[in-house]
Every structure is written in structure tokens, then in C-alpha cells.
Write a protein that holds these residues in place. Structure first.
Motif, PDB file in Angstrom:
ATOM      1  N   PRO A  59    -120.318  33.437 -17.978  1.00 25.07           N
ATOM      2  CA  PRO A  59    -119.161  34.080 -17.327  1.00 25.07           C
ATOM      3  C   PRO A  59    -117.829  33.383 -17.603  1.00 25.07           C
ATOM      4  O   PRO A  59    -116.791  34.049 -17.696  1.00 25.07           O
ATOM      5  CB  PRO A  59    -119.525  34.021 -15.845  1.00 25.07           C
ATOM      6  CG  PRO A  59    -121.021  34.043 -15.829  1.00 25.07           C
ATOM      7  CD  PRO A  59    -121.443  33.264 -17.040  1.00 25.07           C
ATOM      8  N   ALA A  60    -117.842  32.056 -17.748  1.00 28.12           N
ATOM      9  CA  ALA A  60    -116.591  31.328 -18.026  1.00 28.12           C
ATOM     10  C   ALA A  60    -116.037  31.703 -19.402  1.00 28.12           C
ATOM     11  O   ALA A  60    -114.820  31.798 -19.591  1.00 28.12           O
ATOM     12  CB  ALA A  60    -116.814  29.826 -17.942  1.00 28.12           C
ATOM     13  N   THR A  61    -116.929  31.923 -20.371  1.00 26.52           N
ATOM     14  CA  THR A  61    -116.504  32.335 -21.709  1.00 26.52           C
ATOM     15  C   THR A  61    -115.980  33.765 -21.677  1.00 26.52           C
ATOM     16  O   THR A  61    -114.971  34.083 -22.319  1.00 26.52           O
ATOM     17  CB  THR A  61    -117.673  32.224 -22.708  1.00 26.52           C
ATOM     18  OG1 THR A  61    -118.184  30.882 -22.699  1.00 26.52           O
ATOM     19  CG2 THR A  61    -117.219  32.573 -24.114  1.00 26.52           C
ATOM     20  N   VAL A  62    -116.655  34.623 -20.928  1.00 23.75           N
ATOM     21  CA  VAL A  62    -116.209  36.014 -20.793  1.00 23.75           C
ATOM     22  C   VAL A  62    -114.818  36.062 -20.155  1.00 23.75           C
ATOM     23  O   VAL A  62    -113.935  36.799 -20.613  1.00 23.75           O
ATOM     24  CB  VAL A  62    -117.211  36.834 -19.955  1.00 23.75           C
ATOM     25  CG1 VAL A  62    -116.663  38.231 -19.662  1.00 23.75           C
ATOM     26  CG2 VAL A  62    -118.553  36.935 -20.674  1.00 23.75           C
ATOM     27  N   HIS A  63    -114.635  35.270 -19.115  1.00 23.49           N
ATOM     28  CA  HIS A  63    -113.333  35.197 -18.432  1.00 23.49           C
ATOM     29  C   HIS A  63    -112.245  34.774 -19.418  1.00 23.49           C
ATOM     30  O   HIS A  63    -111.154  35.376 -19.463  1.00 23.49           O
ATOM     31  CB  HIS A  63    -113.427  34.208 -17.275  1.00 23.49           C
ATOM     32  CG  HIS A  63    -112.116  33.890 -16.632  1.00 23.49           C
ATOM     33  ND1 HIS A  63    -111.480  34.743 -15.752  1.00 23.49           N
ATOM     34  CD2 HIS A  63    -111.295  32.794 -16.755  1.00 23.49           C
ATOM     35  CE1 HIS A  63    -110.347  34.207 -15.356  1.00 23.49           C
ATOM     36  NE2 HIS A  63    -110.196  33.027 -15.950  1.00 23.49           N
ATOM     37  N   LEU A  64    -112.529  33.748 -20.201  1.00 23.51           N
ATOM     38  CA  LEU A  64    -111.574  33.240 -21.187  1.00 23.51           C
ATOM     39  C   LEU A  64    -111.207  34.324 -22.194  1.00 23.51           C
ATOM     40  O   LEU A  64    -110.020  34.562 -22.470  1.00 23.51           O
ATOM     41  CB  LEU A  64    -112.190  32.032 -21.906  1.00 23.51           C
ATOM     42  CG  LEU A  64    -111.416  31.450 -23.098  1.00 23.51           C
ATOM     43  CD1 LEU A  64    -110.179  30.716 -22.620  1.00 23.51           C
ATOM     44  CD2 LEU A  64    -112.320  30.517 -23.918  1.00 23.51           C
ATOM     45  N   LEU A  65    -112.223  34.989 -22.742  1.00 16.65           N
ATOM     46  CA  LEU A  65    -111.982  35.991 -23.773  1.00 16.65           C
ATOM     47  C   LEU A  65    -111.233  37.213 -23.237  1.00 16.65           C
ATOM     48  O   LEU A  65    -110.342  37.755 -23.909  1.00 16.65           O
ATOM     49  CB  LEU A  65    -113.311  36.428 -24.398  1.00 16.65           C
ATOM     50  CG  LEU A  65    -113.952  35.416 -25.357  1.00 16.65           C
ATOM     51  CD1 LEU A  65    -115.367  35.831 -25.703  1.00 16.65           C
ATOM     52  CD2 LEU A  65    -113.114  35.284 -26.621  1.00 16.65           C
ATOM     53  N   LYS A  66    -111.575  37.641 -22.054  1.00 19.69           N
ATOM     54  CA  LYS A  66    -110.895  38.805 -21.477  1.00 19.69           C
ATOM     55  C   LYS A  66    -109.400  38.558 -21.336  1.00 19.69           C
ATOM     56  O   LYS A  66    -108.580  39.442 -21.623  1.00 19.69           O
ATOM     57  CB  LYS A  66    -111.502  39.148 -20.111  1.00 19.69           C
ATOM     58  CG  LYS A  66    -112.803  39.936 -20.174  1.00 19.69           C
ATOM     59  CD  LYS A  66    -113.243  40.324 -18.769  1.00 19.69           C
ATOM     60  CE  LYS A  66    -114.449  41.256 -18.795  1.00 19.69           C
ATOM     61  NZ  LYS A  66    -114.843  41.671 -17.423  1.00 19.69           N
ATOM     62  N   LYS A  67    -109.030  37.355 -20.923  1.00 20.83           N
ATOM     63  CA  LYS A  67    -107.610  37.045 -20.751  1.00 20.83           C
ATOM     64  C   LYS A  67    -106.916  36.869 -22.105  1.00 20.83           C
ATOM     65  O   LYS A  67    -105.777  37.308 -22.287  1.00 20.83           O
ATOM     66  CB  LYS A  67    -107.441  35.802 -19.879  1.00 20.83           C
ATOM     67  CG  LYS A  67    -107.814  36.043 -18.417  1.00 20.83           C
ATOM     68  CD  LYS A  67    -107.696  34.775 -17.569  1.00 20.83           C
ATOM     69  CE  LYS A  67    -106.268  34.343 -17.331  1.00 20.83           C
ATOM     70  NZ  LYS A  67    -105.514  35.281 -16.477  1.00 20.83           N
ATOM     71  N   LEU A  68    -107.595  36.247 -23.059  1.00 23.51           N
ATOM     72  CA  LEU A  68    -107.008  36.071 -24.383  1.00 23.51           C
ATOM     73  C   LEU A  68    -106.785  37.407 -25.081  1.00 23.51           C
ATOM     74  O   LEU A  68    -105.784  37.598 -25.780  1.00 23.51           O
ATOM     75  CB  LEU A  68    -107.911  35.189 -25.254  1.00 23.51           C
ATOM     76  CG  LEU A  68    -107.955  33.696 -24.926  1.00 23.51           C
ATOM     77  CD1 LEU A  68    -109.066  33.012 -25.703  1.00 23.51           C
ATOM     78  CD2 LEU A  68    -106.613  33.024 -25.227  1.00 23.51           C
ATOM     79  N   LEU A  69    -107.719  38.328 -24.879  1.00 25.34           N
ATOM     80  CA  LEU A  69    -107.661  39.612 -25.588  1.00 25.34           C
ATOM     81  C   LEU A  69    -106.930  40.694 -24.809  1.00 25.34           C
ATOM     82  O   LEU A  69    -106.871  41.841 -25.247  1.00 25.34           O
ATOM     83  CB  LEU A  69    -109.085  40.073 -25.928  1.00 25.34           C
ATOM     84  CG  LEU A  69    -109.884  39.114 -26.819  1.00 25.34           C
ATOM     85  CD1 LEU A  69    -111.325  39.608 -26.979  1.00 25.34           C
ATOM     86  CD2 LEU A  69    -109.229  38.969 -28.186  1.00 25.34           C
ATOM     87  N   GLY A  70    -106.395  40.335 -23.658  1.00 29.76           N
ATOM     88  CA  GLY A  70    -105.602  41.286 -22.885  1.00 29.76           C
ATOM     89  C   GLY A  70    -106.411  42.323 -22.136  1.00 29.76           C
ATOM     90  O   GLY A  70    -105.857  43.327 -21.671  1.00 29.76           O
ATOM     91  N   ILE A  71    -107.708  42.080 -21.972  1.00 32.61           N
ATOM     92  CA  ILE A  71    -108.542  43.015 -21.200  1.00 32.61           C
ATOM     93  C   ILE A  71    -108.256  42.845 -19.715  1.00 32.61           C
ATOM     94  O   ILE A  71    -108.215  43.818 -18.962  1.00 32.61           O
ATOM     95  CB  ILE A  71    -110.034  42.780 -21.511  1.00 32.61           C
ATOM     96  CG1 ILE A  71    -110.301  43.069 -22.993  1.00 32.61           C
ATOM     97  CG2 ILE A  71    -110.925  43.640 -20.625  1.00 32.61           C
ATOM     98  CD1 ILE A  71    -111.697  42.699 -23.449  1.00 32.61           C
ATOM     99  N   SER A  72    -108.061  41.606 -19.306  1.00 33.06           N
ATOM    100  CA  SER A  72    -107.592  41.318 -17.951  1.00 33.06           C
ATOM    101  C   SER A  72    -106.207  40.672 -18.078  1.00 33.06           C
ATOM    102  O   SER A  72    -105.681  40.537 -19.179  1.00 33.06           O
ATOM    103  CB  SER A  72    -108.573  40.406 -17.209  1.00 33.06           C
ATOM    104  OG  SER A  72    -108.814  39.217 -17.937  1.00 33.06           O
ATOM    105  N   GLU A  73    -105.610  40.292 -16.971  1.00 28.75           N
ATOM    106  CA  GLU A  73    -104.246  39.756 -17.012  1.00 28.75           C
ATOM    107  C   GLU A  73    -104.136  38.608 -18.012  1.00 28.75           C
ATOM    108  O   GLU A  73    -104.872  37.628 -17.921  1.00 28.75           O
ATOM    109  CB  GLU A  73    -103.827  39.275 -15.626  1.00 28.75           C
ATOM    110  CG  GLU A  73    -102.398  38.782 -15.556  1.00 28.75           C
ATOM    111  CD  GLU A  73    -102.003  38.345 -14.158  1.00 28.75           C
ATOM    112  OE1 GLU A  73    -100.888  37.830 -14.003  1.00 28.75           O
ATOM    113  OE2 GLU A  73    -102.821  38.503 -13.227  1.00 28.75           O
TER     114      GLU A  73
END
Length: 259
Positions: free
Chosen positions: A221-235
Motif C-alpha cells: 500500500p505504501a508503494t501504491v500511495h506513492l505512485l498514485k500521487k506521483l502520477l496524479g491519480i490522487s492529489e
């Protein structure tokens, strides 16, 4: 259109092996990019290897392309970082522009992933990208934004990461925060894509256009969180410190360290 490509091919043929470019003898052509031709050369008298970049002859007639090449040379002249090859020399031959930089022996990530089928665990991928993030952070502190962070421009030499090719780099003058944030987010997004390239090295299923990396990869989950923010999927991230902290938290999980 056809004649334009024929003319470009005639103009942009690389120098032959053995050609002397000032004191640098061409040993082989390393690559042909959109704007430059890259050679592995040895210095006469010392046989020390260097990389020489030539602005494509078809491009040098345009002032915009000459200025782009000179700007890239200027970046390398001003950047002092152990993971970025240093500028050694620059010169002109019959109107052609060249610069010389340190040679980093190793393979780029595109070769490692797609030619040699190198695989990286989640920890290995995150740890390697931590090195790359440190380089990007150093550039951003100087208001320099690479804007072209991708596998061919990252070389691995004895497990150390090196960043190359500043042909599309931008340096923002003054304190234009909106402009800096635009280029900052470009580098963040490219950095996220780099992590995905490495993580997909262990994916052996059949890729589907209907599925995303969230469906195809099993990640902490920590990697998913990181990637989502880097890729603009989340804030998206607003600064480098936040990325560094989240990346270290993801690494700490695999190393058994308290996050």
C-alpha cells in the motif's frame, strides 16, 4: 516529405570509426537521438574514453536548435554532481557543434529491462529510484528541471544510478512558482513512470488494455500511495520532501524498519 527524410539521412550520417574530432577519435556510434549523434571516443595520446555529442547537421541550420544545444552544454558546464557526467570540452568543426563529457560505463535501463530482461523486486526498484530521486532533488534546488526522465537516459554503473541527456532540460529564472510547479510535476510524473517500468519487470502475465497497473501489479500500500500521487491519480505532491518521506516509508517496510 520523402525528400526531406532523404536529405536528413544524407546530412546526418554518423562519422566513420577512426574519424578525429579534434583530439577525440571515434570508436563507435552510441546512438542517434532526435537532436544529436552520440559517439564513444578515445582521446589521442591517453586513450581515455569520452562521450562526444554532435548536434545533427540537419538541425544546425536552425537557430532554435543551435540555441538548444548550447543551452544543454551550459547546463552540463554548471552542474556539479557525481551522478551526472561532467562536461569536459566543447568545440566547433566546420560549423558543427560538439561537446565532450565523461564516459560512464554501464547499461541504460532500457537495455537492462528490454534487452537483457533484468528483473527487479519491489525493494530493489524503490531503492534504485531513491538514488534517482536524489539527483532530481539536487537539480530542482537549482531550478533545473530535466523533463525527459526515462529509461534510455538512466545508466546503471556498478549499482549506481547516473542521469544523462539534458537536451530538453529547463532552468527557470527568478521565482515564477507557477512555471516551476509545471516542470516540477513533469519530473514527478516521469519519476513515477520510471518506478513502474522497474516494477513491471516481474510481471509475466498478459497485458490487457482494459486493466491498469493497479489491477496487474501486487504492491505494498505504501508503494501504491506513492505512485498514485506521483502520477496524479490522487492529489499530487507539492514538494520533494513529501516524496522522499513516502519513498523511504515504502522502503522501510521491506527492510523491516519502523516507518
Amino acid at each position: 516529405m520523402k525528400w526531406r527524410y532523404i536529405t536528413r539521412w544524407m546530412l546526418d550520417r554518423p562519422h566513420k570509426i577512426g574519424t578525429l574530432l579534434n583530439q577525440y577519435k571515434v570508436e563507435k556510434t552510441l546512438g542517434l537521438g532526435a537532436y544529436g549523434i552520440i559517439y564513444l571516443c578515445t582521446e589521442t595520446g591517453t586513450d581515455k574514453p569520452y562521450v562526444v555529442k554532435q548536434l545533427r547537421p540537419s538541425k544546425r541550420k536552425k537557430e532554435r536548435e543551435r540555441e538548444r544545444f548550447k543551452r544543454e552544454t551550459q547546463f552540463l558546464r554548471n552542474i556539479d554532481h557525481p551522478s551526472i557526467p561532467a562536461l569536459v570540452d566543447e568545440f566547433m568543426i566546420e560549423g558543427g557543434l560538439y561537446y565532450v563529457m565523461e564516459y560512464v560505463e554501464g547499461d541504460n535501463l532500457e537495455e537492462l529491462l528490454f534487452l537483457y530482461d533484468q528483473e527487479y523486486t519491489e525493494l530493489e526498484a524503490l531503492s534504485m529510484m531513491k538514488q534517482l530521486l536524489s539527483i532530481i532533488s539536487s537539480l530542482h534546488q537549482q531550478r533545473i528541471f530535466h523533463t525527459d526522465i526515462r529509461p534510455p537516459n538512466v545508466i546503471i554503473c556498478q549499482e549506481k544510478v547516473h542521469l544523462l541527456d539534458f537536451g530538453l532540460a529547463i532552468q527557470v529564472d527568478g521565482d515564477n512558482e507557477n512555471e516551476m510547479n509545471h516542470y516540477r510535476q513533469d519530473d514527478y510524473y516521469d519519476f513515477g513512470q520510471m518506478i513502474l517500468f522497474l516494477l513491471y519487470s516481474q510481471f509475466h502475465g498478459k497485458r490487457s488494455r482494459k486493466l491498469t497497473w493497479l489491477d496487474e501489479l501486487t504492491l505494498h500500500p505504501a508503494t501504491v500511495h506513492l505512485l498514485k500521487k506521483l502520477l496524479g491519480i490522487s492529489e499530487p505532491y507539492s514538494n520533494m520532501r513529501e516524496i522522499e518521506e513516502d519513498l523511504q516509508s515504502a522502503i522501510a517496510f521491506f527492510q523491516g524498519e519502523p516507518s
